[in-house]
Design a protein around this motif. Structure first.
Motif, short mmCIF file in Angstrom:
data_model
loop_
_atom_site.label_atom_id
_atom_site.label_comp_id
_atom_site.label_asym_id
_atom_site.label_seq_id
_atom_site.Cartn_x
_atom_site.Cartn_y
_atom_site.Cartn_z
N GLY A 68 0.85 -1.18 0.00
CA GLY A 68 0.00 0.00 0.00
C GLY A 68 0.89 1.23 0.00
O GLY A 68 1.85 1.32 -0.76
N SER A 69 0.63 2.16 0.89
CA SER A 69 1.44 3.38 0.96
C SER A 69 2.54 3.28 2.03
O SER A 69 3.24 4.26 2.28
N GLU A 70 2.71 2.11 2.64
CA GLU A 70 3.69 1.92 3.71
C GLU A 70 4.93 1.20 3.19
O GLU A 70 4.87 0.43 2.24
N THR A 71 6.07 1.44 3.86
CA THR A 71 7.33 0.76 3.56
C THR A 71 7.86 0.16 4.85
O THR A 71 7.84 0.81 5.89
N TYR A 72 8.32 -1.09 4.77
CA TYR A 72 8.83 -1.81 5.93
C TYR A 72 10.14 -2.47 5.57
O TYR A 72 10.31 -2.94 4.44
N GLU A 73 11.06 -2.57 6.51
CA GLU A 73 12.26 -3.37 6.34
C GLU A 73 11.90 -4.80 6.73
O GLU A 73 11.18 -5.02 7.72
N VAL A 74 12.37 -5.78 5.95
CA VAL A 74 12.09 -7.19 6.25
C VAL A 74 13.40 -7.96 6.32
O VAL A 74 14.39 -7.60 5.69
N GLN A 75 13.37 -9.04 7.12
CA GLN A 75 14.54 -9.89 7.29
C GLN A 75 14.07 -11.28 7.69
O GLN A 75 12.87 -11.49 7.91
N GLU A 76 15.02 -12.19 7.80
CA GLU A 76 14.72 -13.55 8.22
C GLU A 76 13.83 -13.55 9.46
O GLU A 76 14.08 -12.82 10.42
N GLY A 77 12.76 -14.34 9.41
CA GLY A 77 11.83 -14.45 10.53
C GLY A 77 10.61 -13.57 10.43
O GLY A 77 9.66 -13.73 11.19
N ASP A 78 10.61 -12.63 9.49
CA ASP A 78 9.46 -11.72 9.31
C ASP A 78 8.43 -12.34 8.37
O ASP A 78 8.74 -13.18 7.53
N VAL A 79 7.20 -11.88 8.52
CA VAL A 79 6.12 -12.20 7.59
C VAL A 79 5.47 -10.89 7.17
O VAL A 79 5.28 -10.00 7.98
N SER A 80 5.17 -10.78 5.88
CA SER A 80 4.44 -9.62 5.36
C SER A 80 3.07 -10.10 4.90
O SER A 80 2.94 -11.16 4.29
N ILE A 81 2.07 -9.30 5.21
CA ILE A 81 0.68 -9.62 4.88
C ILE A 81 0.21 -8.66 3.81
O ILE A 81 0.30 -7.44 3.98
N VAL A 82 -0.28 -9.21 2.70
CA VAL A 82 -0.78 -8.38 1.59
C VAL A 82 -2.24 -8.75 1.35
O VAL A 82 -2.54 -9.79 0.75
N PRO A 83 -3.17 -7.93 1.82
CA PRO A 83 -4.59 -8.19 1.57
C PRO A 83 -4.93 -8.02 0.08
O PRO A 83 -4.26 -7.29 -0.65
N SER A 84 -5.97 -8.68 -0.32
CA SER A 84 -6.46 -8.58 -1.69
C SER A 84 -6.64 -7.13 -2.11
O SER A 84 -7.13 -6.31 -1.33
N GLY A 85 -6.21 -6.81 -3.31
CA GLY A 85 -6.42 -5.48 -3.87
C GLY A 85 -5.42 -4.43 -3.45
O GLY A 85 -5.56 -3.27 -3.83
N VAL A 86 -4.39 -4.80 -2.66
CA VAL A 86 -3.41 -3.84 -2.18
C VAL A 86 -2.13 -3.92 -3.00
O VAL A 86 -1.57 -5.00 -3.20
N TYR A 87 -1.66 -2.77 -3.50
CA TYR A 87 -0.39 -2.68 -4.23
C TYR A 87 0.73 -3.21 -3.33
O TYR A 87 0.75 -2.98 -2.12
N HIS A 88 1.70 -3.92 -3.94
CA HIS A 88 2.86 -4.38 -3.18
C HIS A 88 4.05 -4.66 -4.09
O HIS A 88 3.90 -4.94 -5.27
N ASN A 89 5.23 -4.56 -3.48
CA ASN A 89 6.48 -4.96 -4.12
C ASN A 89 7.46 -5.28 -3.01
O ASN A 89 7.36 -4.73 -1.91
N PHE A 90 8.40 -6.18 -3.29
CA PHE A 90 9.42 -6.58 -2.32
C PHE A 90 10.77 -6.49 -3.02
O PHE A 90 10.95 -7.08 -4.08
N ILE A 91 11.70 -5.76 -2.41
CA ILE A 91 12.99 -5.46 -3.02
C ILE A 91 14.10 -6.03 -2.15
O ILE A 91 14.09 -5.83 -0.93
N ASN A 92 15.05 -6.74 -2.77
CA ASN A 92 16.20 -7.26 -2.05
C ASN A 92 17.19 -6.11 -1.87
O ASN A 92 17.79 -5.65 -2.84
N THR A 93 17.39 -5.64 -0.65
CA THR A 93 18.32 -4.55 -0.37
C THR A 93 19.58 -5.04 0.32
O THR A 93 20.46 -4.24 0.65
N GLY A 94 19.68 -6.36 0.54
CA GLY A 94 20.83 -6.92 1.25
C GLY A 94 21.85 -7.51 0.31
O GLY A 94 21.80 -7.32 -0.91
#
Length: 122
Positions: A68-94
């Motif tokens: 959506g309009s939020e940005t989060y840092e993710v790493q091993e052990g995290d889970v991201s939840i993407v509800p239906s109809g919500v824009y999303h992308n995941f970028i490898n920054t490591g």
């Protein structure tokens, strides 16, 4: 017994060992399980799934989740939840691959789908 027919899987280990951009592991009537590997500096690709919820479980690496309009840092052990109809992308920054497994509810890809890299995802 193939992975598609097994009902208990070492999914975190399977995700760690996977080097394909996308590999469908199991497909049911209402849910699908997929492992993914995102190379350094690359992304999954900006998208919105209408009618599909998605959960992404990170097992190695680090990255940035845009949901959506939020940005989060993710790493091993995290889970991201993407509800239906919500824009999303995941970028490898490591450094190294960003590895994860994800569920789509209902299934998004044809059973047995494999993409060696993002260019095959058309």
């Amino acid at each position: 017994m193939s992975e598609e027919t097994r009902l208990t899987l070492p999914i975190a280990q399977m995700a760690l060992e996977n080097d394909k951009f996308r590999k469908v592991v199991w497909t049911g009537e209402k849910t699908q399980l997929v492992v993914m590997a995102i190379p350094e500096g690359e992304d999954i690709g900006a998208e919105t799934h209408e009618g599909h919820d998605q959960l992404l479980y990170f097992v190695a690496g680090s990255g940035r989740a845009e949901i959506g309009s939020e940005t989060y840092e993710v790493q091993e052990g995290d889970v991201s939840i993407v509800p239906s109809g919500v824009y999303h992308n995941f970028i490898n920054t490591g450094s190294g691959m960003l590895k994860l497994y994800t569920t789509y509810c209902p299934p998004e890809h044809a059973p047995g789908t494999e993409h060696a890299d993002k260019s095959e995802d058309v």
